[in-house]
Design an enzyme around this catalytic site. Structure first.
Site, PDB file in Angstrom:
ATOM      1  N   LYS A  56       0.834  -1.208   0.000  1.00  0.00           N
ATOM      2  CA  LYS A  56       0.000   0.000   0.000  1.00  0.00           C
ATOM      3  C   LYS A  56       0.867   1.256   0.000  1.00  0.00           C
ATOM      4  O   LYS A  56       0.601   2.217  -0.734  1.00  0.00           O
ATOM      5  CB  LYS A  56      -0.924   0.004   1.225  1.00  0.00           C
ATOM      6  N   ALA A  72      -0.617   0.826   6.024  1.00  0.00           N
ATOM      7  CA  ALA A  72      -0.874  -0.061   7.167  1.00  0.00           C
ATOM      8  C   ALA A  72      -1.828  -1.181   6.765  1.00  0.00           C
ATOM      9  O   ALA A  72      -2.656  -1.014   5.871  1.00  0.00           O
ATOM     10  CB  ALA A  72      -1.460   0.742   8.327  1.00  0.00           C
ATOM     11  N   ASP A  73      -1.679  -2.306   7.451  1.00  0.00           N
ATOM     12  CA  ASP A  73      -2.576  -3.435   7.229  1.00  0.00           C
ATOM     13  C   ASP A  73      -2.807  -4.130   8.559  1.00  0.00           C
ATOM     14  O   ASP A  73      -1.854  -4.428   9.278  1.00  0.00           O
ATOM     15  CB  ASP A  73      -1.969  -4.421   6.224  1.00  0.00           C
ATOM     16  N   THR A  74      -4.062  -4.346   8.898  1.00  0.00           N
ATOM     17  CA  THR A  74      -4.419  -5.002  10.153  1.00  0.00           C
ATOM     18  C   THR A  74      -5.147  -6.307   9.853  1.00  0.00           C
ATOM     19  O   THR A  74      -6.061  -6.325   9.033  1.00  0.00           O
ATOM     20  CB  THR A  74      -5.338  -4.093  11.010  1.00  0.00           C
ATOM     21  N   GLY A 109       0.707  -4.229  10.592  1.00  0.00           N
ATOM     22  CA  GLY A 109       1.998  -3.894  10.003  1.00  0.00           C
ATOM     23  C   GLY A 109       1.913  -2.484   9.462  1.00  0.00           C
ATOM     24  O   GLY A 109       0.888  -2.089   8.908  1.00  0.00           O
TER      25      GLY A 109
END
Length: 193
Positions: A56, A72-74, A109
């Site tokens: 991203k 960000a990635d959750t 992350g």
């Protein structure tokens, strides 16, 4: 003479991430570019979130090279298996049933791409669910739009109905470990609140 810091860009359309980042008191823009999120089950939770966060951030940073871009990635992990966003309410019910009475991990992350350097950060929080009845699950799904939420829930929306306890960073469960990101931005000279 002070050097000007690169402008800050958040590569996320998540209103929750935008709200959390705004707490730092630094102006930022939102720019999103389409990316494919990896579902690679051979990666451990942290690696998988970091791969998606970097994807991203890089998609935007390639276009805005003079900016600091945050991606960000959750993901929610139960027994090491990722639970992404549900495709429909039936899948959401199934996810909530699986989480019921168990401890799971929420991993975020974060990738920062900047002329000041590149940095990968992560946070992991343990969340224990209450034992949920079918009635509670259906009521929760009626109250909360879960289709855009990893694991089919939002701790900040009626979380008291389903969550027994958390161990770690609450902001991470909401989707953005703001204090972790603030620490890195401060080292680059950003005036975080």
């Amino acid at each position: 003479m002070t050097t000007r810091l690169p402008r800050l860009i958040l590569a996320s359309q998540s209103p929750r991430r935008q709200q959390l980042l705004s707490r730092l008191g630094i102006p930022f823009e939102i720019v999103i570019r389409p990316t494919l999120e990896s579902q690679d089950a051979s990666l451990d939770p942290i690696q998988l979130c970091l791969v998606n966060a970097a994807s991203k951030a890089n998609a935007v940073a390639n276009e805005f090279r003079d900016s600091t871009v945050i991606g960000a990635d959750t993901l929610v992990f139960l027994g090491g298996q990722p639970l992404g966003k549900p495709h429909d309410l039936e899948e959401a019910q199934s996810m909530l049933r699986a989480l019921s009475g168990h401890v799971h991990e929420v991993c975020t992350g974060v990738a920062l791409c900047s002329p000041l350097g590149n940095c990968n950060l992560h946070a992991v929080t343990k969340v224990r669910f209450k034992e949920l009845t079918n009635e509670t699950i259906l009521r929760y799904l009626h109250l909360v739009n879960v289709l855009d939420k990893a694991g089919s829930y939002a701790i900040q929306e009626h979380g008291n109905m389903i969550i027994e306890s958390i161990e770690g960073d609450l902001d991470n469960v909401i989707g953005f470990p703001v204090s972790t990101v603030a620490s890195q931005l401060k080292t680059w000279g950003y005036p975080c609140r």
